[in-house]
Enzyme design. Sequence first.
Site, PDB file in Angstrom:
ATOM      1  N   SER A 179     -15.665 -11.525   4.344  1.00  0.00           N
ATOM      2  CA  SER A 179     -14.927 -12.659   4.902  1.00  0.00           C
ATOM      3  C   SER A 179     -15.806 -13.591   5.727  1.00  0.00           C
ATOM      4  O   SER A 179     -15.366 -14.674   6.100  1.00  0.00           O
ATOM      5  CB  SER A 179     -13.765 -12.154   5.762  1.00  0.00           C
ATOM      6  OG  SER A 179     -14.239 -11.285   6.771  1.00  0.00           O
ATOM      7  N   TYR A 195      -9.676   2.155  -3.082  1.00  0.00           N
ATOM      8  CA  TYR A 195      -8.713   1.245  -2.433  1.00  0.00           C
ATOM      9  C   TYR A 195      -9.420  -0.075  -2.130  1.00  0.00           C
ATOM     10  O   TYR A 195     -10.444  -0.087  -1.451  1.00  0.00           O
ATOM     11  CB  TYR A 195      -8.216   1.916  -1.160  1.00  0.00           C
ATOM     12  CG  TYR A 195      -7.289   1.123  -0.274  1.00  0.00           C
ATOM     13  CD1 TYR A 195      -6.398   0.185  -0.790  1.00  0.00           C
ATOM     14  CD2 TYR A 195      -7.273   1.346   1.102  1.00  0.00           C
ATOM     15  CE1 TYR A 195      -5.534  -0.507   0.044  1.00  0.00           C
ATOM     16  CE2 TYR A 195      -6.411   0.660   1.947  1.00  0.00           C
ATOM     17  CZ  TYR A 195      -5.542  -0.269   1.409  1.00  0.00           C
ATOM     18  OH  TYR A 195      -4.692  -0.950   2.240  1.00  0.00           O
ATOM     19  N   TYR A 202     -10.652  -0.983   1.168  1.00  0.00           N
ATOM     20  CA  TYR A 202     -11.855  -0.283   1.614  1.00  0.00           C
ATOM     21  C   TYR A 202     -12.999  -0.751   0.720  1.00  0.00           C
ATOM     22  O   TYR A 202     -13.627   0.039   0.020  1.00  0.00           O
ATOM     23  CB  TYR A 202     -11.684   1.237   1.513  1.00  0.00           C
ATOM     24  CG  TYR A 202     -10.660   1.831   2.466  1.00  0.00           C
ATOM     25  CD1 TYR A 202     -10.174   1.097   3.544  1.00  0.00           C
ATOM     26  CD2 TYR A 202     -10.208   3.133   2.301  1.00  0.00           C
ATOM     27  CE1 TYR A 202      -9.251   1.645   4.413  1.00  0.00           C
ATOM     28  CE2 TYR A 202      -9.279   3.686   3.177  1.00  0.00           C
ATOM     29  CZ  TYR A 202      -8.809   2.933   4.232  1.00  0.00           C
ATOM     30  OH  TYR A 202      -7.905   3.487   5.098  1.00  0.00           O
TER      31      TYR A 202
HETATM   32  C1  FAD Z   1     -11.237   0.220  11.857  1.00  0.00           C
HETATM   33  C2  FAD Z   1     -10.451  -0.092  10.624  1.00  0.00           C
HETATM   34  C3  FAD Z   1      -9.221   0.543  10.413  1.00  0.00           C
HETATM   35  C4  FAD Z   1      -8.479   0.272   9.256  1.00  0.00           C
HETATM   36  N1  FAD Z   1      -7.259   0.880   9.091  1.00  0.00           N
HETATM   37  C5  FAD Z   1      -6.505   0.570   8.009  1.00  0.00           C
HETATM   38  C6  FAD Z   1      -5.188   1.116   7.841  1.00  0.00           C
HETATM   39  O1  FAD Z   1      -4.705   1.873   8.675  1.00  0.00           O
HETATM   40  N2  FAD Z   1      -4.491   0.773   6.730  1.00  0.00           N
HETATM   41  C7  FAD Z   1      -5.001  -0.075   5.783  1.00  0.00           C
HETATM   42  O2  FAD Z   1      -4.315  -0.343   4.802  1.00  0.00           O
HETATM   43  N3  FAD Z   1      -6.223  -0.600   5.928  1.00  0.00           N
HETATM   44  C8  FAD Z   1      -6.978  -0.307   7.008  1.00  0.00           C
HETATM   45  N4  FAD Z   1      -8.222  -0.887   7.144  1.00  0.00           N
HETATM   46  C9  FAD Z   1      -8.723  -1.783   6.094  1.00  0.00           C
HETATM   47  C10 FAD Z   1      -8.163  -3.185   6.262  1.00  0.00           C
HETATM   48  O3  FAD Z   1      -6.831  -3.229   5.794  1.00  0.00           O
HETATM   49  C11 FAD Z   1      -8.995  -4.168   5.439  1.00  0.00           C
HETATM   50  O4  FAD Z   1     -10.317  -4.171   5.896  1.00  0.00           O
HETATM   51  C12 FAD Z   1      -8.398  -5.570   5.514  1.00  0.00           C
HETATM   52  O5  FAD Z   1      -8.903  -6.339   4.450  1.00  0.00           O
HETATM   53  C13 FAD Z   1      -8.743  -6.233   6.811  1.00  0.00           C
HETATM   54  O6  FAD Z   1      -8.064  -7.437   6.979  1.00  0.00           O
HETATM   55  P1  FAD Z   1      -8.690  -8.524   7.970  1.00  0.00           P
HETATM   56  O7  FAD Z   1      -7.837  -9.721   7.911  1.00  0.00           O
HETATM   57  O8  FAD Z   1      -8.958  -7.905   9.277  1.00  0.00           O
HETATM   58  O9  FAD Z   1     -10.098  -8.740   7.258  1.00  0.00           O
HETATM   59  P2  FAD Z   1     -10.965  -9.999   6.835  1.00  0.00           P
HETATM   60  O10 FAD Z   1     -12.360  -9.479   6.887  1.00  0.00           O
HETATM   61  O11 FAD Z   1     -10.645 -11.194   7.626  1.00  0.00           O
HETATM   62  O12 FAD Z   1     -10.519 -10.249   5.328  1.00  0.00           O
HETATM   63  C14 FAD Z   1     -10.644  -9.273   4.313  1.00  0.00           C
HETATM   64  C15 FAD Z   1     -10.674  -9.964   2.945  1.00  0.00           C
HETATM   65  O13 FAD Z   1      -9.498 -10.746   2.748  1.00  0.00           O
HETATM   66  C16 FAD Z   1      -9.827 -12.136   2.633  1.00  0.00           C
HETATM   67  N5  FAD Z   1      -8.839 -12.880   3.425  1.00  0.00           N
HETATM   68  C17 FAD Z   1      -8.663 -12.816   4.765  1.00  0.00           C
HETATM   69  N6  FAD Z   1      -7.646 -13.609   5.129  1.00  0.00           N
HETATM   70  C18 FAD Z   1      -7.160 -14.184   4.009  1.00  0.00           C
HETATM   71  C19 FAD Z   1      -6.120 -15.104   3.742  1.00  0.00           C
HETATM   72  N7  FAD Z   1      -5.364 -15.593   4.738  1.00  0.00           N
HETATM   73  N8  FAD Z   1      -5.896 -15.495   2.470  1.00  0.00           N
HETATM   74  C20 FAD Z   1      -6.666 -15.010   1.461  1.00  0.00           C
HETATM   75  N9  FAD Z   1      -7.681 -14.133   1.644  1.00  0.00           N
HETATM   76  C21 FAD Z   1      -7.925 -13.721   2.914  1.00  0.00           C
HETATM   77  C22 FAD Z   1     -11.219 -12.261   3.191  1.00  0.00           C
HETATM   78  O14 FAD Z   1     -11.890 -13.382   2.665  1.00  0.00           O
HETATM   79  C23 FAD Z   1     -11.841 -10.948   2.772  1.00  0.00           C
HETATM   80  O15 FAD Z   1     -12.197 -10.997   1.412  1.00  0.00           O
HETATM   81  C24 FAD Z   1      -8.975  -0.632   8.298  1.00  0.00           C
HETATM   82  C25 FAD Z   1     -10.198  -1.269   8.520  1.00  0.00           C
HETATM   83  C26 FAD Z   1     -10.939  -1.011   9.662  1.00  0.00           C
HETATM   84  C27 FAD Z   1     -12.257  -1.714   9.875  1.00  0.00           C
END
Ligand code: FAD
Length: 528
Positions: free
Chosen positions: A122, A466, A469
């Site tokens: 991202s 997944y 991940y």
């Molecule tokens: C510490 C930790 C704990 C986690 N626990 C869980 C859990 O309990 N359950 C679970 O399901 N997952 C979990 N995850 C994984 C998490 O769901 C994914 O990493 C998710 O993609 C993170 O979303 P974000 O918006 O924070 O990430 P970002 O890094 O902002 O985005 C992830 C991806 O989605 C794209 N994206 C972001 N926003 C948009 C948007 N508005 N429209 C289109 N594309 C977009 C980005 O470009 C990138 O490709 C965990 C991750 C971490 C690091």
Amino acid sequence: MKPSHYNYHSNFALVFVILLAFSWATAAVAQTHDQFLRCLSLYSNDSSSFSKLVYTRNNRSYSSILESSIQNLRFDTKATPKPLAIVTPLHASHIQATILCSKRHGLQIRTRSGGHDFEGLSYVSQVPFVLIDLVNLRSIDVDVGNRVAWVQSGATLGELYYRINEKTRTLAFPAGIFSTIGVGGLLSGGGYGVFFRKYGLAADNVIDAHVIDTNGRILNRKSMGEDLFWAIRGGGGGSFGIVLDWKLNLIPVPPTVTVFSVTKTLEQNSTQLIHQWQNIAHRLPKDVFLTVVISKPNETIQATFSGMFLGRVDDLISLMETRFPELGLVKQDCIETSWIQGLFPNKTLESLLNRTAADKTWFKTKSDYVKELIPESVFAEIWPRYFNEDEGRYGSIVLVPYGGEMEEIPESQTPFPRRAGNMYKIIYTIGREEEENLDFQRYLSWIRRFYEDMTPYVSKSPREAYVNYRDLDLGINNRSGITSYAEASIWGLKYFKNNFRRLVRVKTLVDPQNFFKHEQSIPSLSSW
Ligand SMILES: Cc1cc2nc3c(=O)[nH]c(=O)nc-3n(C[C@H](O)[C@H](O)[C@H](O)COP(=O)(O)OP(=O)(O)OC[C@H]3O[C@@H](n4cnc5c(N)ncnc54)[C@H](O)[C@@H]3O)c2cc1C
Ligand SMILES: *[C@@H]1O[C@H](CO)[C@@H](O)[C@H](O)[C@H]1NC(C)=O
Ligand SMILES: *[C@@H]1O[C@H](CO)[C@@H](O)[C@H](O)[C@H]1NC(C)=O
Ligand SMILES: *[C@@H]1O[C@H](CO)[C@@H](O)[C@H](O)[C@H]1NC(C)=O
Ligand SMILES: *[C@@H]1O[C@H](CO)[C@@H](O)[C@H](O)[C@H]1NC(C)=O
Ligand SMILES: *[C@@H]1O[C@H](CO)[C@@H](O)[C@H](O)[C@H]1NC(C)=O
Ligand SMILES: *[C@@H]1O[C@H](CO)[C@@H](O)[C@H](O)[C@H]1NC(C)=O
Ligand SMILES: *[C@@H]1O[C@H](CO)[C@@H](O)[C@H](O)[C@H]1NC(C)=O
């Protein structure tokens, strides 16, 4: 060998040519950058306020904004490629302008909601790019009467949970267990948490959304059509457009739930308990979520069995006495509390509004799905072998039970295909705190060898993973050429199984020029 006079000259010429090429390239990027900024100001009718939302590299706040939500420190180094500019939109029109100007000037964009992407997709790109950071688009509107909420993508799960709980104690949303995760990325890839055995994935509970497409149009469920609406609910972020906001179906929860935690060491038969857990956890009633975390914090490997029960403690104890007596769960291992406090036991509710994650590390995570019992020897021999290596002290394994409602949802309902027939998911993680001259290579090697050794015991053809991940070890799109269906399906089938074909079809229809792209974006196939 001593360099000859001739060599000296040719080296000099070579250096000169490289310098020249470098300055041309730099000048070209600088020019693109200026043109991009000028373009933005043309597109915005409120240009004075819009320009205050754009951070260029020479701005003093640029680094802190960029770093603010980077979760994986592997992608926060001097060598990590940085965006030409960071745009922090306040309004959909700012996103529209950024898309149109990036396209016009040949810049890639990356969209960030919570910044938790495991591979930094991202906010990192190998080609010149602009970062759209949705940090300012995070309004949340909870409608208790209709049991729905509209939430903007830039909100975190902590903010969403807090706002729901502020209005009612008997509604919740079935999403992740980490408060700083962004709604945008989580919903884009599916999203699971303690409620998913009863209510399915977060994405299963999305009933409408607004997406900004490659032409800058704002589409809702009706105008985008059911194909695109299907794809954005689990097909992975960054492929189909920018999702502005989502309409969520809220779920009923009892005002009091029970959370529990029991830790067992090797001497306390943790190995046998893990082996037994495999057969028990996915068959438990939908009201129980019982997960296992295995790690080696000191001299002994230990397994922590913990989770949430949507009911009172006495009912949980009697249930566990019949279903899993060997665990020996007693009242002292349990706490009755609200669902939100149960998710974050030692945090104040106010701290859920804090968007800065504590304890950031350098980490690598991989995932596996298990459909057949793993023999006890794997837990007794292979796992201890890895935990007993030097790196093992920084590793952990989490087992997440499936079953329940996940058995009943068809594989093709959303892009997330792992429904009936999955007993549990394995999450392997290795993480190191920040340290000078940290050589992460040996930790990568540890997790890759471990994953390799697990091959015989987990899902096959494809070996599933997944998409939330993200794991670039599974394969990446061809940077130089066009990615073919065959190339992309190497990783695509692992994340999406047969749903991958439909994702490629939708992508090809809605973004034929492949504007929204990254290392594992769904490819657009002109020949499809
Ligand atoms: C510490 C930790 C704990 C986690 N626990 C869980 C859990 O309990 N359950 C679970 O399901 N997952 C979990 N995850 C994984 C998490 O769901 C994914 O990493 C998710 O993609 C993170 O979303 P974000 O918006 O924070 O990430 P970002 O890094 O902002 O985005 C992830 C991806 O989605 C794209 N994206 C972001 N926003 C948009 C948007 N508005 N429209 C289109 N594309 C977009 C980005 O470009 C990138 O490709 C965990 C991750 C971490 C690091
Ligand atoms: C940095 O950028 C922001 C947003 O455009 C602007 O408000 C601020 O004045 C800039 N600061 C400096 C020192 O350039
Ligand atoms: C400003 O731009 C937005 C989007 O580009 C548009 O919807 C809006 O009508 C414009 N407002 C004015 C006053 O021109
Ligand atoms: C471990 O299992 C063995 C054999 O099943 C049993 O005899 C022993 O009591 C158990 N130990 C503990 C601490 O539960
Ligand atoms: C190891 O850590 C666990 C909990 O973190 C603790 O209960 C146990 O006593 C520790 N064992 C040793 C030998 O330090
Ligand atoms: C919460 O705090 C208590 C008391 O300090 C501690 O025993 C417990 O392990 C903590 N729980 C978690 C999940 O950190
Ligand atoms: C938010 O959390 C971070 C990490 O734990 C902490 O450093 C910071 O002080 C917190 N901010 C506030 C306002 O509490
Ligand atoms: C990438 O595409 C180029 C050009 O089409 C091709 O020559 C090359 O083999 C491809 N690389 C990979 C790794 O598929």
